[in-house]
Design a protein around this motif. Structure first.
Motif, PDB file in Angstrom:
ATOM      1  N   ARG A  36       2.415  -4.858   9.818  1.00  0.00           N
ATOM      2  CA  ARG A  36       3.597  -5.840  10.017  1.00  0.00           C
ATOM      3  C   ARG A  36       3.324  -7.197  10.628  1.00  0.00           C
ATOM      4  O   ARG A  36       3.707  -8.153   9.849  1.00  0.00           O
ATOM      5  CB  ARG A  36       4.690  -5.202  10.769  1.00  0.00           C
ATOM      6  N   ALA A  37       2.653  -7.307  11.400  1.00  0.00           N
ATOM      7  CA  ALA A  37       2.153  -8.712  11.890  1.00  0.00           C
ATOM      8  C   ALA A  37       1.230  -9.575  10.629  1.00  0.00           C
ATOM      9  O   ALA A  37       1.582 -10.548  10.571  1.00  0.00           O
ATOM     10  CB  ALA A  37       1.231  -8.662  13.030  1.00  0.00           C
ATOM     11  N   SER A  53       6.577  -6.327   4.975  1.00  0.00           N
ATOM     12  CA  SER A  53       5.253  -5.498   5.169  1.00  0.00           C
ATOM     13  C   SER A  53       4.923  -4.330   4.168  1.00  0.00           C
ATOM     14  O   SER A  53       3.758  -4.150   4.138  1.00  0.00           O
ATOM     15  CB  SER A  53       5.818  -4.621   6.458  1.00  0.00           C
ATOM     16  N   SER A  54       5.770  -3.829   3.100  1.00  0.00           N
ATOM     17  CA  SER A  54       5.413  -2.878   1.964  1.00  0.00           C
ATOM     18  C   SER A  54       4.444  -3.546   1.159  1.00  0.00           C
ATOM     19  O   SER A  54       3.945  -2.863   0.540  1.00  0.00           O
ATOM     20  CB  SER A  54       6.789  -2.270   1.794  1.00  0.00           C
ATOM     21  N   ALA A  55       4.654  -4.853   1.264  1.00  0.00           N
ATOM     22  CA  ALA A  55       3.712  -5.647  -0.085  1.00  0.00           C
ATOM     23  C   ALA A  55       2.367  -5.382   0.376  1.00  0.00           C
ATOM     24  O   ALA A  55       1.524  -5.381  -0.792  1.00  0.00           O
ATOM     25  CB  ALA A  55       4.219  -7.039   0.072  1.00  0.00           C
ATOM     26  N   TYR A  69      -2.179  -3.697  -2.003  1.00  0.00           N
ATOM     27  CA  TYR A  69      -3.700  -3.847  -1.818  1.00  0.00           C
ATOM     28  C   TYR A  69      -4.422  -3.161  -0.840  1.00  0.00           C
ATOM     29  O   TYR A  69      -5.659  -2.911  -1.176  1.00  0.00           O
ATOM     30  CB  TYR A  69      -3.770  -5.390  -1.253  1.00  0.00           C
ATOM     31  N   PHE A  70      -3.752  -2.331   0.064  1.00  0.00           N
ATOM     32  CA  PHE A  70      -4.450  -1.324   0.876  1.00  0.00           C
ATOM     33  C   PHE A  70      -3.706  -0.357   0.874  1.00  0.00           C
ATOM     34  O   PHE A  70      -2.541  -0.394   1.289  1.00  0.00           O
ATOM     35  CB  PHE A  70      -4.963  -2.036   2.123  1.00  0.00           C
ATOM     36  N   ALA A  71      -4.277   0.906   0.710  1.00  0.00           N
ATOM     37  CA  ALA A  71      -3.658   2.106   0.681  1.00  0.00           C
ATOM     38  C   ALA A  71      -2.857   2.400   1.976  1.00  0.00           C
ATOM     39  O   ALA A  71      -1.901   3.276   2.252  1.00  0.00           O
ATOM     40  CB  ALA A  71      -4.468   3.299   0.202  1.00  0.00           C
TER      41      ALA A  71
END
Lengths: 251, 251
Positions: free
Chosen positions: B23-24, B33-35, B39-41
DNA sequence: TGTACATCAGTGAACGCGCGTTCACTGATGTAC
DNA sequence: TGTACATCAGTGAACGCGCGTTCACTGATGTAC
């Protein structure tokens, strides 16, 4: 109670690393989280207590390993003296005292190295706490400085006893750069005997090597490289004894 | 975008250590944050990417330091050959190639050691990520193994070149215990030349010493002990070059 | 022997916060016909 | 040149969770008279 909290915290250190949770600790003890505050003013204070304990614990381990080796040496010396009945009495006493006081520097170094490793294997989370990555957002207060040096003072004593016993090869080849001389002189003052700065430098190198190996072993850098950990550690500690210039007494 | 996420994550590593917050990172990038999940699972996958990058980065730093030193050596060799016009042409070429190929082992070792330290000082959080305490609850997948050995392969090449150039004191004093021989033989296979196991052992000791010093310096163990860090590091690296048995070419 | 009071370990609710991950979605961009 | 559709980066709300710290409190134990 303070001890119980620390014991539980140590257990949690294993699972959570340095991001230790007060609530987890309190749950562990069947208490409500706020109850911890009767014993520690904050999470950081608990961490500080754990760090000081860890330094003292590894320091004690080093001291105990050294003391055991010294005790063995005393027994051996007594045996030697007793067996050799022809020795002049005053000489016998002198030998006994000398060996009892300092034992064999090489064996003492090996005992301390193995003692430190044994401690580290048995207390890996605490090792990581003091010798691993710093805890984010935590600054160690001054009270940790004293305990932090405890283990290395054992090393200093071995050096000093080796020196006064004539068991330290103290050649001054490879003179120090000027910038380092005063600094190492200050370090040398921690050694209760007169040891040359180049030798102090070698001892410091050996000391960092010792912890480098432990960190590699405990933090996984030896995976797929070195499997027979104990044998490797022993071999390497012996080589470093020679590197420092420690000589064995019995010959 | 993947690169931007990693860059931001590296920045947060400095403040939060290994308990990195997705989130940071997303806040940092002005995203929700969900974006990140495009790019990373998962958080662990991002961590893995950072670890692999860090290993590659320090490996590249070691390679670059070695290459720079080798380039210097080439220039120096060319100059030497050009200056000495009486030298037989084929010999001159042989010397130039030999020196260009391997340069001076001691200088290469020093260059790599300093290069690794410079990298570590500039990338302390990443150093801590790979050489510090393991991240709690995270198990490094197999993809990290390859990059992890990259820096040490530079060391292997220096050893090999020193050996084939006759610049490695390869005495077999202090024979290895049997338990270690097969293990070190396996390690020796990473060195592209025939180097005896006792020498491999010494190189491995020097390697762990290098990282031991770096960890001590970066993690605060040298506070109040050693202040002139760079000078100390250089001195100690020179001593370790001699310890390994590396000899200088130019004499 | 009995009463009044102080000490003190621990409670429970709340504060305000942050976290990883999921899920259905919006809306811009590119592609095919 | 225009329409229909697919792709895809990013949204926003929600889930269920955990955290450190505060504060007024309860209730047992010990002490003094």
């Amino acid at each position: 109670m303070t001890e119980e909290i620390k014991a539980s915290a140590r257990r949690h250190l294993a699972a959570d690393g340095a991001n230790l949770s007060l609530r987890a600790v309190s749950r562990d003890l069947g208490m409500v989280s706020s109850a911890i505050y009767r014993y520690f003013a904050s999470r950081d204070e608990l961490l500080t207590a754990l760090i000081i304990d860890a330094y003292n614990s590894i320091g004690e381990a080093a001291e105990a390993a050294d003391a055991t080796e010294a005790a063995d040496a005393t027994v051996a010396a007594d045996a030697t003296v007793a067996a050799d009945a022809t020795v002049d009495a005053t000489v016998a006493v002198a030998v006994a005292v000398a060996v009892a006081d300092r034992g064999d520097p090489v064996r003492r170094w090996l005992a301390v190295a193995h003692g430190v490793r044994t401690w580290a294997l048995a207390h890996t989370p605490e090792y990581a706490l003091i010798y691993g990555s710093p805890v984010p957002g935590y600054a160690a207060p001054a009270d940790t400085i004293g305990p932090a040096s405890r283990a290395s003072l054992v090393m200093c004593r071995i050096l000093a006893d080796a020196q006064t016993g004539g068991l330290l090869r103290d050649d001054s080849q490879a003179p120090l750069p000027a910038a380092l001389r005063s600094e190492l002189k200050r370090v040398a003052e921690l050694v209760p005997a007169s040891v040359s700065e180049p030798t102090i430098a070698r001892a410091l190198i050996a000391w960092t090597q010792l912890f480098g190996t432990l960190s590699f072993e405990l933090f996984g850098q030896f995976n797929n490289i070195i499997d027979t950990r104990e044998a490797w550690f022993d071999h390497q500690a012996r080589i470093m004894a020679a590197f420092i210039g420690l000589r064995s007494a019995h010959l």
